[in-house]
Design a protein around this motif. Structure first.
Motif, PDB file in Angstrom:
ATOM      1  N   GLY A  84      86.802 101.292  46.564  1.00 20.68           N
ATOM      2  CA  GLY A  84      86.581 100.119  47.393  1.00 20.68           C
ATOM      3  C   GLY A  84      87.627  99.913  48.461  1.00 20.68           C
ATOM      4  N   SER A  86      89.762 100.926  51.979  1.00 20.32           N
ATOM      5  CA  SER A  86      89.261 101.370  53.285  1.00 20.32           C
ATOM      6  C   SER A  86      89.572 102.839  53.562  1.00 20.32           C
ATOM      7  CB  SER A  86      89.849 100.499  54.396  1.00 20.32           C
ATOM      8  OG  SER A  86      91.264 100.583  54.387  1.00 20.32           O
ATOM      9  N   SER A  88      90.370 106.997  52.241  1.00 18.86           N
ATOM     10  CA  SER A  88      90.041 107.996  51.225  1.00 18.86           C
ATOM     11  C   SER A  88      91.164 108.116  50.213  1.00 18.86           C
ATOM     12  CB  SER A  88      89.820 109.365  51.876  1.00 18.86           C
ATOM     13  OG  SER A  88      88.685 109.359  52.689  1.00 18.86           O
ATOM     14  N   SER A 107      86.135 106.469  50.924  1.00 18.35           N
ATOM     15  CA  SER A 107      85.795 105.094  50.585  1.00 18.35           C
ATOM     16  C   SER A 107      84.292 104.972  50.356  1.00 18.35           C
ATOM     17  CB  SER A 107      86.211 104.153  51.720  1.00 18.35           C
ATOM     18  OG  SER A 107      85.755 102.845  51.445  1.00 18.35           O
ATOM     19  N   THR A 108      83.917 104.216  49.311  1.00 17.46           N
ATOM     20  CA  THR A 108      82.506 103.919  49.069  1.00 17.46           C
ATOM     21  C   THR A 108      82.155 102.525  49.599  1.00 17.46           C
ATOM     22  OG1 THR A 108      83.024 103.125  46.834  1.00 17.46           O
ATOM     23  CG2 THR A 108      82.338 105.447  47.059  1.00 17.46           C
ATOM     24  N   GLY A 109      83.131 101.845  50.172  1.00 25.08           N
ATOM     25  CA  GLY A 109      82.904 100.536  50.779  1.00 25.08           C
ATOM     26  C   GLY A 109      83.011  99.361  49.833  1.00 25.08           C
ATOM     27  N   SER A 110      82.938  99.624  48.550  1.00 28.11           N
ATOM     28  CA  SER A 110      82.990  98.569  47.532  1.00 28.11           C
ATOM     29  C   SER A 110      83.334  99.205  46.192  1.00 28.11           C
ATOM     30  CB  SER A 110      81.629  97.874  47.441  1.00 28.11           C
ATOM     31  OG  SER A 110      81.508  97.128  46.249  1.00 28.11           O
ATOM     32  N   TRP A 111      83.987  98.457  45.330  1.00 27.85           N
ATOM     33  CA  TRP A 111      84.282  98.982  43.993  1.00 27.85           C
ATOM     34  C   TRP A 111      83.020  99.051  43.140  1.00 27.85           C
ATOM     35  CZ3 TRP A 111      88.443 101.625  43.489  1.00 27.85           C
ATOM     36  CH2 TRP A 111      89.543 101.347  44.286  1.00 27.85           C
ATOM     37  N   THR A 113      80.162 100.257  44.365  1.00 27.84           N
ATOM     38  CA  THR A 113      79.338 101.318  44.947  1.00 27.84           C
ATOM     39  C   THR A 113      79.916 102.657  44.513  1.00 27.84           C
ATOM     40  OG1 THR A 113      78.797  99.936  46.845  1.00 27.84           O
ATOM     41  CG2 THR A 113      78.454 102.307  47.096  1.00 27.84           C
TER      42      THR A 113
END
Length: 151
Positions: A84, A86, A88, A107-111, A113
């Motif tokens: 989550g 911003s 890598s 990054s997956t954008g959210s913990w 995801t």
């Protein structure tokens, strides 16, 4: 989320062989692997198994899987993770104690995801250990859900 392959065939009195092609082995769940400096949790939805590894954010943290390989081949080690932050994250991967390379976990954008990052490894038949670790030059925090060996 559970992972399985379901095969339904008609009734028969004779023996049959069923061969599956293009189906990966079941995932090795991180919450059941050997853990160093991390914990397990269930506070982000979408994980497989009964939870995931979290707190994987400091030098020395590691998760080590005991895996079984059926055939001599180059396998993809597919790590399912959440990031989550911003930036890598980077982790070092070892097979049977030898560092094979690092894997970048964008990054997956959210913990909550989940993404997948892969690294190739040439493996012989039999038991192996696959260790993903936060080495001194690695960066970022992740949650780790599982490892899949794919060919």
């Amino acid at each position: 989320m559970q992972q399985l392959t379901y095969v339904k065939v008609g009734a028969s009195t004779s023996a049959r062989t069923i061969a599956l092609s293009g189906v990966d082995k079941a995932a090795y769940e991180a919450e059941f692997a050997a853990q160093t400096g991390v914990s397990t949790n269930t506070d982000h939805p979408g994980y497989t198994g009964s939870g995931f590894v979290d707190g994987f954010a400091s030098s020395g943290d590691a998760v080590q899987f005991d895996v079984w390989v059926e055939a001599n081949a180059t396998h993809q080690l597919r790590f399912r993770y959440g990031n989550g932050a911003s930036a890598s994250a980077v982790r070092t991967v070892r097979v049977d104690g030898t560092s094979i390379d690092t894997v970048t976990l964008p990054s997956t954008g959210s913990w909550s995801t989940w993404g997948t990052a892969s690294i190739s490894a040439s493996l012989t038949p039999g038991r192996h250990t696959v260790r993903i670790e936060y080495a001194s030059s690695d960066t970022g925090g992740i949650n780790l859900d599982n490892l899949v060996l794919a060919r």
